[in-house]
Write an enzyme that holds these catalytic residues in place. Sequence first.
Site, PDB file in Angstrom:
ATOM      1  N   HIS A 112       0.853  -1.191   0.000  1.00 46.85           N
ATOM      2  CA  HIS A 112       0.000   0.000   0.000  1.00 46.85           C
ATOM      3  C   HIS A 112       0.883   1.233   0.000  1.00 46.85           C
ATOM      4  O   HIS A 112       1.942   1.233   0.632  1.00 46.85           O
ATOM      5  CB  HIS A 112      -0.904  -0.006   1.244  1.00 46.85           C
ATOM      6  CG  HIS A 112      -2.073   0.912   1.131  1.00 46.85           C
ATOM      7  ND1 HIS A 112      -1.983   2.254   1.425  1.00 46.85           N
ATOM      8  CD2 HIS A 112      -3.342   0.683   0.730  1.00 46.85           C
ATOM      9  CE1 HIS A 112      -3.168   2.805   1.218  1.00 46.85           C
ATOM     10  NE2 HIS A 112      -4.011   1.880   0.786  1.00 46.85           N
TER      11      HIS A 112
ATOM     12  N   ASP B  78      -7.893  -5.206  -0.097  1.00 49.63           N
ATOM     13  CA  ASP B  78      -8.363  -6.007  -1.220  1.00 49.63           C
ATOM     14  C   ASP B  78      -7.949  -7.468  -1.142  1.00 49.63           C
ATOM     15  O   ASP B  78      -8.469  -8.310  -1.865  1.00 49.63           O
ATOM     16  CB  ASP B  78      -7.840  -5.412  -2.542  1.00 49.63           C
ATOM     17  CG  ASP B  78      -8.523  -4.112  -2.859  1.00 49.63           C
ATOM     18  OD1 ASP B  78      -9.741  -4.030  -2.671  1.00 49.63           O
ATOM     19  OD2 ASP B  78      -7.845  -3.159  -3.289  1.00 49.63           O
TER      20      ASP B  78
HETATM   21  C1  LIG Z   1      -0.305  -0.507  -3.780  1.00 47.79           C
HETATM   22  C2  LIG Z   1       1.033  -0.311  -4.530  1.00 47.79           C
HETATM   23  C3  LIG Z   1       0.726   0.339  -5.903  1.00 47.79           C
HETATM   24  C4  LIG Z   1       1.953   0.597  -3.723  1.00 47.79           C
HETATM   25  O1  LIG Z   1       3.091   0.765  -4.482  1.00 47.79           O
HETATM   26  P1  LIG Z   1       4.371   1.549  -3.923  1.00 47.79           P
HETATM   27  O2  LIG Z   1       3.939   2.721  -3.134  1.00 47.79           O
HETATM   28  O3  LIG Z   1       5.290   1.753  -5.054  1.00 47.79           O
HETATM   29  O4  LIG Z   1       4.935   0.462  -2.928  1.00 47.79           O
HETATM   30  P2  LIG Z   1       6.311   0.505  -2.148  1.00 47.79           P
HETATM   31  O5  LIG Z   1       7.047   1.771  -2.393  1.00 47.79           O
HETATM   32  O6  LIG Z   1       6.009   0.106  -0.760  1.00 47.79           O
HETATM   33  O7  LIG Z   1       7.090  -0.687  -2.853  1.00 47.79           O
HETATM   34  C5  LIG Z   1       8.354  -1.048  -2.406  1.00 47.79           C
HETATM   35  C6  LIG Z   1       8.889  -2.202  -3.204  1.00 47.79           C
HETATM   36  O8  LIG Z   1       8.064  -3.348  -3.020  1.00 47.79           O
HETATM   37  C7  LIG Z   1       7.563  -3.831  -4.238  1.00 47.79           C
HETATM   38  N1  LIG Z   1       6.169  -4.205  -4.103  1.00 47.79           N
HETATM   39  C8  LIG Z   1       5.189  -3.448  -3.524  1.00 47.79           C
HETATM   40  N2  LIG Z   1       4.016  -4.099  -3.605  1.00 47.79           N
HETATM   41  C9  LIG Z   1       4.270  -5.275  -4.228  1.00 47.79           C
HETATM   42  C10 LIG Z   1       3.470  -6.367  -4.614  1.00 47.79           C
HETATM   43  N3  LIG Z   1       2.148  -6.343  -4.364  1.00 47.79           N
HETATM   44  N4  LIG Z   1       4.021  -7.403  -5.237  1.00 47.79           N
HETATM   45  C11 LIG Z   1       5.356  -7.421  -5.491  1.00 47.79           C
HETATM   46  N5  LIG Z   1       6.181  -6.413  -5.167  1.00 47.79           N
HETATM   47  C12 LIG Z   1       5.648  -5.355  -4.536  1.00 47.79           C
HETATM   48  C13 LIG Z   1       7.662  -2.636  -5.177  1.00 47.79           C
HETATM   49  O9  LIG Z   1       7.745  -3.065  -6.528  1.00 47.79           O
HETATM   50  C14 LIG Z   1       8.946  -1.997  -4.716  1.00 47.79           C
HETATM   51  O10 LIG Z   1      10.032  -2.753  -5.214  1.00 47.79           O
HETATM   52  P3  LIG Z   1      11.433  -2.051  -5.609  1.00 47.79           P
HETATM   53  O11 LIG Z   1      11.910  -1.405  -4.336  1.00 47.79           O
HETATM   54  O12 LIG Z   1      12.277  -3.207  -6.057  1.00 47.79           O
HETATM   55  O13 LIG Z   1      11.091  -1.077  -6.681  1.00 47.79           O
HETATM   56  C15 LIG Z   1       1.742  -1.660  -4.724  1.00 47.79           C
HETATM   57  O14 LIG Z   1       2.009  -2.216  -3.470  1.00 47.79           O
HETATM   58  C16 LIG Z   1       0.933  -2.625  -5.587  1.00 47.79           C
HETATM   59  O15 LIG Z   1       0.968  -2.531  -6.814  1.00 47.79           O
HETATM   60  N6  LIG Z   1       0.211  -3.587  -4.964  1.00 47.79           N
HETATM   61  C17 LIG Z   1      -0.595  -4.537  -5.699  1.00 47.79           C
HETATM   62  C18 LIG Z   1      -1.894  -3.897  -6.189  1.00 47.79           C
HETATM   63  C19 LIG Z   1      -2.909  -3.689  -5.101  1.00 47.79           C
HETATM   64  O16 LIG Z   1      -3.138  -4.559  -4.273  1.00 47.79           O
HETATM   65  N7  LIG Z   1      -3.559  -2.508  -5.115  1.00 47.79           N
HETATM   66  C20 LIG Z   1      -4.580  -2.145  -4.157  1.00 47.79           C
HETATM   67  C21 LIG Z   1      -4.069  -1.076  -3.244  1.00 47.79           C
HETATM   68  S1  LIG Z   1      -5.281  -0.737  -1.978  1.00 47.79           S
END
Ligand SMILES: CC(C)(COP(=O)(O)OP(=O)(O)OC[C@H]1O[C@@H](n2cnc3c(N)ncnc32)[C@H](O)[C@@H]1OP(=O)(O)O)[C@@H](O)C(=O)NCCC(=O)NCCS
Length: 380
Positions: free
Chosen positions: A261, A317
Site C-alpha cells: 500500500h 483487497d
Molecule cells: C499498492 C502499490 C501500488 C503501492 O506501491 P508503492 O507505493 O510503489 O509500494 P512501495 O514503495 O512500498 O514498494 C516497495 C517495493 O516493493 C515492491 N512491491 C510493492 N508491492 C508489491 C506487490 N504487491 N508485489 C510485489 N512487489 C511489490 C515494489 O515493486 C517496490 O520494489 P522495488 O523497491 O524493487 O522497486 C503496490 O504495493 C501494488 O501494486 N500492490 C498490488 C496492487 C494492489 O493490491 N492494489 C490495491 C491497493 S489498496
Amino acid sequence: MSNVEYSKGLEGVIAAESRICKVDGENGKLYYEGYSIDDLVEHCNFEEVTYLLLYGELPNEGEFSSFQSHMRASRDLSEPIRRMIQEFPNENHPMELLQSVVAYLSGYVEHKIQHSAHCNCRDTLHQVVQLSTVVAAYERYKTGHGYIRPSKSLSHGSNFLFMLTGAEPGELEGRIMDDCLILHAEHGFNASTFTARVVASTISTCYSAISAAIGALFGSLHGGANEKVMAMVDEIGEPSNAAGWVNRTLDEKRKVMGMGHRVYKAKDPRAVIMENYLYQLSEKHGDFRYYEILKEVERAFRDRMEEKGKPIYPNVDFFSGAVYRLLGIPTRLFTPIFAMARASGWLAHVLEQREDNRIYRPKALYVGERDKTVIPIEQR
Ligand SMILES: CC(C)(COP(=O)(O)OP(=O)(O)OC[C@H]1O[C@@H](n2cnc3c(N)ncnc32)[C@H](O)[C@@H]1OP(=O)(O)O)[C@@H](O)C(=O)NCCC(=O)NCCS
C-alpha cells in the site's frame, strides 16, 4: 508560491485541510472523524457511519432514527431509472452505468439551487442510498430476473443482499456486508475523492462530483485489485500450489495483487477485519479453501519480502474478494460495491469542500518550446 516544488502525481502535496479521515500508515490505523475503524465496525452500522461522515459527529438515538428512516425512504428506484438500467448495453461495465445514473439523479436537486455552493443533498441522499439499489437491479436484469423492491426493515448491507438475491440474508452475512461498506466508506485524499473535491470546487452539483469520482474509481489503478486477487486464487487452485505460484510471480518481477500500500507501512487495519470475516464465513460454509490459499500466499510473499528487507503486508483487497464471493456476489460487482460504500465519503468531502471553498487550480511545469513562428499552412 515560487517555493512550491514539482511533485509528480501530487505525491506529498497537501491540497486542503480535512477533518474527515486520518490514515495512520505507520501504525496501521484508520480513523473517521476521530473514531477508529475497529470501534466503528464494532458499534455502528453503515447508516450511522454515513451520518458521522456527513455531520461530523455520531448521532444520538433521535437523530439516528430520523436519519435512518430518511435514508431508507430513498431506497426505491423510479421507473425511468429502472428503464435506464434495463436498457444499459450488456457489454458495458456496471461502473459506467453507475456514473450515468448518478448524473441522471441530479434531477433530485432543486432547480433553483442547482448551481449554488449549497444544495439539498444532505436531505435527499439519493446519490448515496440508491447506488446499492442500482447495483442490485443491474445484476437482477443482467441475469434475467426482475427488480426486487428494497426492504425498509433491513440494514443498508442486508438490504443490498436481499435486493440481489430475493432472500433475506442470515444475521452473519448481513452484518458482514454492512461492515464491508463501513470499511470502504472513506480513505482520505485518494484519486476519486480528490476528483470529487475538484468538481465540487467549481460549484458544480454534488451529483456531478460523485459521478466524476465514480469515473476515477473505475480505473484499474484505483478500484478493482480484489477482482485480480480472486483471479489469482482461482489460478492457484489449492493451498499447496500457493508458495510456488508466489515465487514464480516474484521471480518474473510481477506484482502479487492485494499486497502493499502506498500509505500503510503496517498491515492495513481493514485487512485485519476482513481476514476475520473470511474466517467466519469459511467456517459457516465448512470450506476453508480460499482462506488457506490466501494465508499461504501471504506467508510465502512475506518471507520473500523480508529476505529483501521489505516488510509488505496485505491491503483491504487481499481478503475482500473472497468475502464477497462467499456472500454469493459475482466478481463484476466488486468495484461497484466499493463505489456504493465510498459515496458516503465522497459526499462528506463535497460538503467539506464547500465550507471553505477555493477552486483547485494547480500549475503544470511547462516543458514545451517557446516563441515559435507560425508558417502559413500552404508553406508547411
Ligand atoms: C499498492 C502499490 C501500488 C503501492 O506501491 P508503492 O507505493 O510503489 O509500494 P512501495 O514503495 O512500498 O514498494 C516497495 C517495493 O516493493 C515492491 N512491491 C510493492 N508491492 C508489491 C506487490 N504487491 N508485489 C510485489 N512487489 C511489490 C515494489 O515493486 C517496490 O520494489 P522495488 O523497491 O524493487 O522497486 C503496490 O504495493 C501494488 O501494486 N500492490 C498490488 C496492487 C494492489 O493490491 N492494489 C490495491 C491497493 S489498496
